[in-house]
Design a protein around this motif. Structure first.
Motif, PDB file in Angstrom:
ATOM      1  N   ARG A 129       0.895  -1.212   0.085  1.00  0.00           N
ATOM      2  CA  ARG A 129      -0.080   0.035  -0.046  1.00  0.00           C
ATOM      3  C   ARG A 129       0.794   1.395   0.080  1.00  0.00           C
ATOM      4  N   ILE A 130       0.532   2.300  -0.575  1.00  0.00           N
ATOM      5  CA  ILE A 130       1.459   3.589  -0.818  1.00  0.00           C
ATOM      6  C   ILE A 130       1.344   4.063   0.682  1.00  0.00           C
ATOM      7  N   GLN A 131       0.944   3.855   1.628  1.00  0.00           N
ATOM      8  CA  GLN A 131       0.943   4.300   3.117  1.00  0.00           C
ATOM      9  C   GLN A 131       2.329   3.793   3.500  1.00  0.00           C
ATOM     10  N   ARG A 132       2.923   2.786   2.987  1.00  0.00           N
ATOM     11  CA  ARG A 132       4.079   2.044   3.694  1.00  0.00           C
ATOM     12  C   ARG A 132       5.038   2.886   3.017  1.00  0.00           C
ATOM     13  N   MET A 133       4.944   3.775   2.096  1.00  0.00           N
ATOM     14  CA  MET A 133       6.108   4.449   1.352  1.00  0.00           C
ATOM     15  C   MET A 133       6.504   5.440   2.448  1.00  0.00           C
ATOM     16  N   PRO A 134       7.918   5.428   2.992  1.00  0.00           N
ATOM     17  CA  PRO A 134       8.081   6.809   3.644  1.00  0.00           C
ATOM     18  C   PRO A 134       8.122   8.078   2.844  1.00  0.00           C
ATOM     19  N   GLY A 135       7.793   9.242   3.379  1.00  0.00           N
ATOM     20  CA  GLY A 135       7.391  10.439   2.707  1.00  0.00           C
ATOM     21  C   GLY A 135       5.930  10.848   2.149  1.00  0.00           C
ATOM     22  N   VAL A 188       8.708  14.013  -7.691  1.00  0.00           N
ATOM     23  CA  VAL A 188       9.854  13.319  -8.501  1.00  0.00           C
ATOM     24  C   VAL A 188      10.436  12.549  -7.516  1.00  0.00           C
ATOM     25  N   GLU A 189      10.696  12.839  -6.468  1.00  0.00           N
ATOM     26  CA  GLU A 189      11.356  12.131  -5.402  1.00  0.00           C
ATOM     27  C   GLU A 189      10.401  10.705  -5.069  1.00  0.00           C
ATOM     28  N   LEU A 190       9.200  10.897  -5.035  1.00  0.00           N
ATOM     29  CA  LEU A 190       8.265   9.626  -4.602  1.00  0.00           C
ATOM     30  C   LEU A 190       8.511   8.779  -5.890  1.00  0.00           C
ATOM     31  N   SER A 191       8.420   9.387  -7.033  1.00  0.00           N
ATOM     32  CA  SER A 191       8.332   8.539  -8.164  1.00  0.00           C
ATOM     33  C   SER A 191       9.575   7.549  -8.144  1.00  0.00           C
ATOM     34  N   ARG A 192      10.807   8.278  -7.912  1.00  0.00           N
ATOM     35  CA  ARG A 192      12.000   7.370  -7.746  1.00  0.00           C
ATOM     36  C   ARG A 192      12.039   6.541  -6.703  1.00  0.00           C
ATOM     37  N   LYS A 193      11.446   6.598  -5.627  1.00  0.00           N
ATOM     38  CA  LYS A 193      11.474   5.761  -4.306  1.00  0.00           C
ATOM     39  C   LYS A 193      10.593   4.535  -4.821  1.00  0.00           C
ATOM     40  N   ALA A 194       9.343   5.006  -5.581  1.00  0.00           N
ATOM     41  CA  ALA A 194       8.244   4.006  -5.878  1.00  0.00           C
ATOM     42  C   ALA A 194       9.085   2.885  -6.750  1.00  0.00           C
ATOM     43  N   GLN A 221      -5.082   8.525  -3.557  1.00  0.00           N
ATOM     44  CA  GLN A 221      -6.153   7.552  -3.420  1.00  0.00           C
ATOM     45  C   GLN A 221      -7.351   8.057  -4.221  1.00  0.00           C
ATOM     46  N   GLN A 222      -7.483   9.189  -4.131  1.00  0.00           N
ATOM     47  CA  GLN A 222      -8.605   9.692  -5.139  1.00  0.00           C
ATOM     48  C   GLN A 222      -8.456   9.742  -6.423  1.00  0.00           C
ATOM     49  N   MET A 223      -7.215   9.613  -6.947  1.00  0.00           N
ATOM     50  CA  MET A 223      -6.807   9.389  -8.231  1.00  0.00           C
ATOM     51  C   MET A 223      -6.729   7.690  -8.554  1.00  0.00           C
ATOM     52  N   GLY A 224      -7.172   6.942  -7.717  1.00  0.00           N
ATOM     53  CA  GLY A 224      -7.108   5.576  -7.785  1.00  0.00           C
ATOM     54  C   GLY A 224      -5.788   4.839  -7.420  1.00  0.00           C
ATOM     55  N   VAL A 225      -4.850   5.576  -6.951  1.00  0.00           N
ATOM     56  CA  VAL A 225      -3.476   5.066  -6.698  1.00  0.00           C
ATOM     57  C   VAL A 225      -3.380   4.586  -5.417  1.00  0.00           C
ATOM     58  N   ARG A 226      -3.344   2.970  -5.091  1.00  0.00           N
ATOM     59  CA  ARG A 226      -3.609   2.473  -3.840  1.00  0.00           C
ATOM     60  C   ARG A 226      -2.369   1.731  -3.570  1.00  0.00           C
ATOM     61  N   THR A 227      -1.675   1.225  -4.693  1.00  0.00           N
ATOM     62  CA  THR A 227      -0.338   0.551  -4.488  1.00  0.00           C
ATOM     63  C   THR A 227       0.845   1.176  -4.836  1.00  0.00           C
ATOM     64  N   ILE A 228       2.126   0.753  -4.377  1.00  0.00           N
ATOM     65  CA  ILE A 228       3.256   1.302  -4.907  1.00  0.00           C
ATOM     66  C   ILE A 228       3.524   1.034  -6.617  1.00  0.00           C
ATOM     67  N   LYS A 229       3.004  -0.126  -6.716  1.00  0.00           N
ATOM     68  CA  LYS A 229       3.250  -0.521  -8.338  1.00  0.00           C
ATOM     69  C   LYS A 229       2.388   0.524  -9.205  1.00  0.00           C
TER      70      LYS A 229
END
Length: 395
Positions: free
Chosen positions: A181-187, A224-230, A197-205
């Motif tokens: 889940r995206i909530q597991r991602m630091p930041g 940009v930072e989150l994209s790199r980490k994902a 989640q409003q955009m339908g993005v619920r997983t890091i994939k």
């Protein structure tokens, strides 16, 4: 896990339910029982809780009244800052004396860089022995994850808990993160999580598949930072731990003085300014120093090692104690200074058991005003010079 010379190896270590584990170390009868560490009144907040209470929905920073409604059979213990700081420093010494490079990320978590250790010892074996050494010398359970970077090792440590270990092989970073889940991602905080989640993005994939320009438009540099980490990429280095890291403030007076009211008001002003900086940077201090320079240029200072904190109330008390030990009456003072050192990352969680929910909200509101209008926006009345206090009261 295949060990090659050109690969980086980073481990993240996290002391499991740190406050709770220390309390159980002090009293073995608490083992396996539902525990809450925090204030003793209904108006207090939860500082930490055991896994047994988390099953009922209890979590840190929750109002104590709600926590006891969710888990009425929980045992509530007032936190012991002295004990937590003692064990934090004990484990720090064990890790620092064992590994080639360490970063103390907070009072209860560490990063270690083991790059190169694979050629002589083997990173997996090294980490197992370090875990056992920490357990033997401190009595505390600790979980860790070994991976190619700080991001993956930190996320994977949560999967290792309680008191476990996890390894993520090189090349599997992205596939490991993908189903989480995206909530597991630091930041990713509550606001960003809600937006995604409003955009339908619920997983890091799904997060990793959003084009970088779109992430930048959506969240700016953080996007940009989150994209790199994902995508499992994190080149951030281990920041070597040093007890010498510090922040401080000094004031040289235009006219030497023995006015105790003025001197103490300056001390309070500087201490409040520095504690705000600590909370703004999400840091805690473990050592306080007060410095005085007299009119004859003799300079004296005194320091005190204290339990980790970023609390105004605690630090004002400590700086005042040091000042009174230093100050020699009837000698004019030219300069006064305050310094906080032994800094570690961490929230004010370690002091939540000292405060009511209202007090925590008051600190947050004061800090918000300082962040918006400047560090001098909110002050204690005693820190204001007499003339300015009269002016403010009269306006």
């Amino acid at each position: 896990m295949e060990m090659l010379d050109n690969k980086r190896y980073v481990a993240h270590l996290d002391l499991d339910t740190f406050f709770v584990s220390v309390e159980r170390l002090k009293n073995s009868e608490l083992e396996g029982r539902p525990l809450i560490v925090g204030g003793m009144s209904d108006r207090a907040v939860v500082s930490a809780c055991s896994y047994e209470t988390r099953r009922f929905g209890v979590h840190s920073a929750m109002p104590m009244k709600l926590a006891l409604r969710l888990c009425p059979h929980a045992i509530v213990l007032r936190g012991d800052m002295d004990s937590y700081s003692y064990y934090s420093r004990l484990v720090t010494d064990v890790v620092r004396d064992t590994v080639p490079l360490m970063e103390k990320a907070s009072v209860d978590e560490f990063y270690v860089d083991l790059t190169g250790v694979d050629r002589f010892f083997g990173c997996s074996k090294f980490m197992v022995e370090l875990k056992n050494k920490i357990k033997k010398e401190s009595g505390l359970p600790i979980s860790y994850a070994l991976a190619s970077n700080k991001l993956i090792s930190k996320v994977a440590t949560d999967d290792a808990k309680p008191d476990g270990m996890r390894e993520i092989a090189h090349g599997l970073e992205k596939s490991y993160l993908a189903p989480l889940r995206i909530q597991r991602m630091p930041g990713i905080g509550e606001k960003t999580s809600t937006l995604l989640q409003q955009m339908g993005v619920r997983t890091i994939k799904l997060l990793s598949e959003i084009p970088v320009p779109m992430m930048q438009n959506l969240l700016g540099k953080n996007g940009v930072e989150l994209s790199r980490k994902a995508n499992g990429i994190d080149p951030s280095p281990i920041i070597p731990y040093s007890e010498q890291k510090s922040i401080g403030s000094e004031e040289t007076f235009m006219q030497d003085t023995i006015d105790m009211v003025f001197l103490q008001s300056e001390l309070i002003r500087m201490t409040e300014k520095l504690t705000f900086q600590l909370r703004k940077q999400q840091r805690l201090t473990g050592c306080v120093t007060v410095k005085l320079r007299y009119a004859n240029f003799d300079t004296v200072s005194k320091q005190m090692v204290i339990p980790y904190t970023a609390s105004d109330a605690v630090l004002l008390k400590k700086t005042k104690e040091l000042f009174l030990k230093l100050y020699e009456k009837r000698i004019l003072v030219r300069l006064i200074g305050v310094r906080f050192s032994h800094l570690v990352q961490g929230s004010q969680q370690i002091n939540l058991f000292e405060d009511t929910e209202e007090a925590v909200r008051l600190y947050q509101a004061m800090d918000a005003m300082r962040a918006r209008y400047g560090e001098e926006a909110v002050k204690r009345a005693i820190s204001l010079p007499k003339g300015e206090l009269k002016k403010r009261v009269g306006s």
